[in-house]
Design an enzyme around this catalytic site. Structure first.
Site, PDB file in Angstrom:
ATOM      1  CG  ASP A  12      48.789  36.466  39.056  1.00  0.00           C
ATOM      2  OD1 ASP A  12      49.493  37.587  40.040  1.00  0.00           O
ATOM      3  OD2 ASP A  12      47.574  35.882  39.075  1.00  0.00           O
ATOM      4  CG  ASP A 107      51.103  40.097  42.371  1.00  0.00           C
ATOM      5  OD1 ASP A 107      50.446  40.890  41.622  1.00  0.00           O
ATOM      6  OD2 ASP A 107      50.224  38.341  42.387  1.00  0.00           O
ATOM      7  CD  GLU A 108      48.192  40.016  37.274  1.00  0.00           C
ATOM      8  OE1 GLU A 108      48.004  39.994  36.433  1.00  0.00           O
ATOM      9  OE2 GLU A 108      47.907  40.599  38.095  1.00  0.00           O
TER      10      GLU A 108
HETATM   11  P1  TTP Z   1      45.988  39.840  43.407  1.00  0.00           P
HETATM   12  O1  TTP Z   1      47.055  38.441  42.236  1.00  0.00           O
HETATM   13  O2  TTP Z   1      44.982  39.911  42.366  1.00  0.00           O
HETATM   14  O3  TTP Z   1      45.972  37.926  44.098  1.00  0.00           O
HETATM   15  P2  TTP Z   1      46.792  37.228  44.854  1.00  0.00           P
HETATM   16  O4  TTP Z   1      48.453  37.552  44.408  1.00  0.00           O
HETATM   17  O5  TTP Z   1      46.354  37.299  46.321  1.00  0.00           O
HETATM   18  O6  TTP Z   1      46.539  36.138  44.806  1.00  0.00           O
HETATM   19  P3  TTP Z   1      46.073  35.155  43.175  1.00  0.00           P
HETATM   20  O7  TTP Z   1      47.222  33.128  43.690  1.00  0.00           O
HETATM   21  O8  TTP Z   1      44.707  34.948  43.513  1.00  0.00           O
HETATM   22  O9  TTP Z   1      46.605  35.681  42.589  1.00  0.00           O
HETATM   23  O10 TTP Z   1      46.610  40.487  44.380  1.00  0.00           O
HETATM   24  C1  TTP Z   1      48.283  40.824  44.131  1.00  0.00           C
HETATM   25  C2  TTP Z   1      48.689  41.171  45.348  1.00  0.00           C
HETATM   26  O11 TTP Z   1      47.749  42.230  44.940  1.00  0.00           O
HETATM   27  C3  TTP Z   1      47.832  41.080  46.493  1.00  0.00           C
HETATM   28  O12 TTP Z   1      48.720  39.082  47.035  1.00  0.00           O
HETATM   29  C4  TTP Z   1      47.449  42.107  47.703  1.00  0.00           C
HETATM   30  C5  TTP Z   1      47.034  43.148  46.490  1.00  0.00           C
HETATM   31  N1  TTP Z   1      45.469  42.756  46.584  1.00  0.00           N
HETATM   32  C6  TTP Z   1      44.940  44.438  47.200  1.00  0.00           C
HETATM   33  O13 TTP Z   1      45.950  44.567  48.322  1.00  0.00           O
HETATM   34  N2  TTP Z   1      43.719  44.552  47.388  1.00  0.00           N
HETATM   35  C7  TTP Z   1      42.667  43.901  46.748  1.00  0.00           C
HETATM   36  O14 TTP Z   1      41.400  43.546  46.630  1.00  0.00           O
HETATM   37  C8  TTP Z   1      43.432  42.654  45.647  1.00  0.00           C
HETATM   38  C9  TTP Z   1      42.461  41.982  44.663  1.00  0.00           C
HETATM   39  C10 TTP Z   1      45.019  42.212  45.879  1.00  0.00           C
END
Ligand code: TTP
Length: 355
Positions: A12, A107-108
């Site tokens: 992630d 991203d995951e």
């Molecule tokens: P996430 O993996 O939920 O979060 P993140 O990578 O920003 O942060 P973390 O380090 O806590 O994992 O989301 C991945 C991407 O998806 C994030 O960078 C932006 C997008 N996203 C949205 O557009 N809307 C949302 O509500 C969420 C949760 C994420």
């Protein structure tokens, strides 16, 4: 029959969109930034840097609220095509280790590395190497969870975030699960968590005080799901919808290859690496044809692909000759590969017509 132990990695990226923006504009480093829509247009936050999170800025929050919480917030509009490219680069790295890749979002992803031979088969070392390669190639950091199943790997990737990893071995599952709050169980939202709490159930250890029949009585079929996961049991496979179209290898030479003969001399070594990669393909692939890529000293590039060719030296030599004739100047990079036919493609349609 006892199922072989699986090795799952959950990768992630750390504040993904924001990290890509900081990568492309290092002046933003250390500042509270967020990617999202404009506050004046009722936009929402997609993600925020860790500095902005300290002020309470969160994903899905109205940008207007975020700016109230953090008046110095730098709000950046998203660049989806750039995030897609970063995601593709990450996936390219994953494919060097396994074809069993299940993306959850840009991203995951889950990776099943049970049969991966790199890093002596150690999932911990594979995760470390993948994280280092992503940092070096994509320019962002990612975190990883390593465990015998998807459920635990996903929880574990959050444990040492950002830029860290956490391993749960089969022996550690019991201890790892015991203190885990039930809200971490996939599918348990606020409502179910409140219902569980009414029964005095806050952690997975509390769930384990009940036997499965009691749990099903209390919570129906979903109770069985909660009970299993609270014991760290999750047999869901990594489902890879993505299928390969080709496999290839290439090499940039420290010194240009001066003539056709020296290019041909490189083919056996390239073929050996290609065969190693092809050995990792599943049985549902067939080779369609073979191709060669040649980048010349002046950076011009050509690819030659011919029907009915295969990954054998004779065919590669013929393709190499043809590519060389197009430039006839020293060569800096040589690549070979095969285009694949995927037998699983269209199988769904077949089922529609077979009785
Ligand atoms: P996430 O993996 O939920 O979060 P993140 O990578 O920003 O942060 P973390 O380090 O806590 O994992 O989301 C991945 C991407 O998806 C994030 O960078 C932006 C997008 N996203 C949205 O557009 N809307 C949302 O509500 C969420 C949760 C994420």
């Amino acid at each position: 029959m006892k199922q072989a132990q699986r090795k799952i990695i959950h990768i992630d990226a750390d504040c993904f969109y924001a990290a890509v923006e900081i990568r492309d504009n290092p002046k933003l480093k250390g500042l509270p930034i967020a990617v999202g829509g404009s506050a004046t247009r009722r936009g929402v936050i997609a993600t925020a840097s860790y500095e902005a999170r300290k002020f309470g800025v969160r994903s899905a929050m109205a940008s207007a609220t975020a700016l109230k919480r953090c008046p110095n917030l730098i709000l950046i509009p998203g660049r989806m095509s750039v995030y897609h490219e970063a995601s593709r680069q990450m996936r390219d790295i994953f494919t060097d280790y396994t074809d069993l890749i299940e993306p959850l979002s840009l991203d995951e992803a889950f990776l099943d590395v049970s049969h991966c031979k790199q890093c002596k088969g150690s999932a911990t070392l594979i995760a470390q190497q993948i994280r280092q390669r992503i940092a070096a190639t994509v320019g962002i950091t990612v975190s990883a969870g390593i465990a015998p199943n998807k459920f635990i790997a996903k929880i574990a990737s959050d444990w040492n975030k950002p830029n860290g990893q956490y391993v749960v071995t089969p022996e550690q599952i019991n201890a790892f699960m015991a203190d885990l709050p039930v809200r971490h169980i996939w599918g348990v939202g606020k409502v179910t968590a409140a219902r569980l709490e009414k029964q005095g159930i806050k952690t997975c250890a509390d769930v384990r005080n009940f036997d499965i029949f009691q749990f099903v009585q209390l919570f129906g079929q979903f109770g069985e799901h909660i009970h299993k996961l609270a014991h760290g049991i999750d047999n869901r496979p990594v489902v890879s919808e993505w299928r390969r179209k080709s496999v290839s290898v290439e090499n940039t030479y420290e010194q240009d290859l001066p003539d056709l003969r020296s290019c041909i001399e490189q083919l056996p070594a390239l073929l050996e690496s290609l065969q190693k990669r092809m050995a990792r393909l599943d049985d549902d692939y067939r080779i369609q044809n073979c191709f060669i890529k040649m980048k010349f000293h002046d950076f011009s590039q050509t690819t030659v692909e011919r029907q009915n060719t295969s990954a054998v030296l004779a065919d590669l030599t013929m393709l190499c000759d043809e590519a060389w004739q197009r430039g006839r100047i020293p060569v800096r990079l040589l690549g070979i590969g095969v285009k694949l036919h995927d037998l699983t493609e269209g199988s769904g349609q077949l089922e529609l017509f077979t009785c």
